[in-house]
Design a protein around this motif. Sequence first.
Motif, short mmCIF file in Angstrom:
data_model
loop_
_atom_site.label_atom_id
_atom_site.label_comp_id
_atom_site.label_asym_id
_atom_site.label_seq_id
_atom_site.Cartn_x
_atom_site.Cartn_y
_atom_site.Cartn_z
N GLY A 52 0.78 -1.24 0.00
CA GLY A 52 0.00 0.00 0.00
C GLY A 52 0.81 1.29 0.00
O GLY A 52 0.29 2.33 0.33
N ARG A 53 2.06 1.23 -0.32
CA ARG A 53 2.89 2.44 -0.33
C ARG A 53 3.41 2.75 -1.73
O ARG A 53 4.55 3.11 -1.92
CB ARG A 53 4.06 2.28 0.63
N ASN A 54 2.53 2.63 -2.69
CA ASN A 54 2.92 2.89 -4.08
C ASN A 54 3.09 4.38 -4.35
O ASN A 54 3.64 4.75 -5.37
CB ASN A 54 1.87 2.31 -5.03
N TRP A 55 2.63 5.22 -3.48
CA TRP A 55 2.69 6.67 -3.67
C TRP A 55 4.04 7.25 -3.27
O TRP A 55 4.36 8.39 -3.63
CB TRP A 55 1.59 7.34 -2.86
N VAL A 56 4.84 6.52 -2.53
CA VAL A 56 6.05 7.08 -1.93
C VAL A 56 7.10 7.44 -2.99
O VAL A 56 7.62 8.57 -3.00
CB VAL A 56 6.65 6.12 -0.89
N ALA A 57 7.42 6.51 -3.87
CA ALA A 57 8.47 6.77 -4.86
C ALA A 57 8.12 7.92 -5.81
O ALA A 57 8.95 8.80 -6.04
CB ALA A 57 8.80 5.50 -5.63
N PRO A 58 6.89 7.95 -6.37
CA PRO A 58 6.57 9.08 -7.25
C PRO A 58 6.59 10.43 -6.54
O PRO A 58 7.07 11.43 -7.09
CB PRO A 58 5.17 8.76 -7.77
N VAL A 104 10.12 12.03 2.85
CA VAL A 104 9.18 11.07 2.27
C VAL A 104 9.90 9.75 1.98
O VAL A 104 9.31 8.68 2.10
CB VAL A 104 8.52 11.66 1.01
N SER A 105 11.17 9.81 1.61
CA SER A 105 11.90 8.59 1.27
C SER A 105 12.04 7.64 2.45
O SER A 105 12.25 6.44 2.25
CB SER A 105 13.27 8.93 0.71
N THR A 106 11.90 8.13 3.66
CA THR A 106 11.99 7.24 4.83
C THR A 106 10.77 6.32 4.93
O THR A 106 10.81 5.35 5.68
CB THR A 106 12.12 8.04 6.13
N GLN A 107 9.71 6.61 4.20
CA GLN A 107 8.52 5.76 4.20
C GLN A 107 8.57 4.66 3.16
O GLN A 107 7.68 3.82 3.09
CB GLN A 107 7.27 6.63 3.95
N LEU A 160 9.18 15.65 -5.56
CA LEU A 160 9.72 16.68 -4.67
C LEU A 160 11.18 17.01 -5.01
O LEU A 160 11.58 18.18 -4.98
CB LEU A 160 9.59 16.26 -3.20
N PHE A 161 11.96 15.98 -5.32
CA PHE A 161 13.35 16.23 -5.74
C PHE A 161 13.40 17.09 -7.00
O PHE A 161 14.17 18.05 -7.08
CB PHE A 161 14.08 14.91 -6.00
N VAL A 162 12.59 16.74 -7.98
CA VAL A 162 12.61 17.47 -9.26
C VAL A 162 12.09 18.90 -9.08
O VAL A 162 12.67 19.84 -9.64
CB VAL A 162 11.78 16.70 -10.31
#
Length: 101
Positions: A44-50, A96-99, A55-57
């Motif tokens: 259920g954490r498919n939103w984290v990487a995008p 966010v990357s920690t999630q 945010l980086f971009v």
Amino acid sequence: MPKSRIRKKKDDVSASGRKNDAKKNDATSDKDKKKQTKIDMGSGRNWVAPLMLALFVIGLAWIVVFYVTQGSLPVDALGNWNIVVGFGFIAAGFVVSTQWK
């Protein structure tokens, strides 16, 4: 002595050259008895990487636009604080990357 779960013994060959069918049937019934465990890779954490990449971009683009326009964009009123805003987006990406699992 416990049975090995890694290596399986080959079926015995009888004197006539045929495999022992009784042992083969026992092996298939053992497989049917074992329950398969389904591993859920989604979690259920498919939103984290995008979101992290976005945010980086955004942060990088904010800083690049500030330097390319010599401070007139993205927000002229902020002045050099635009760099802090850009790094803020990048820092939020790291938070966010920690999630990510």
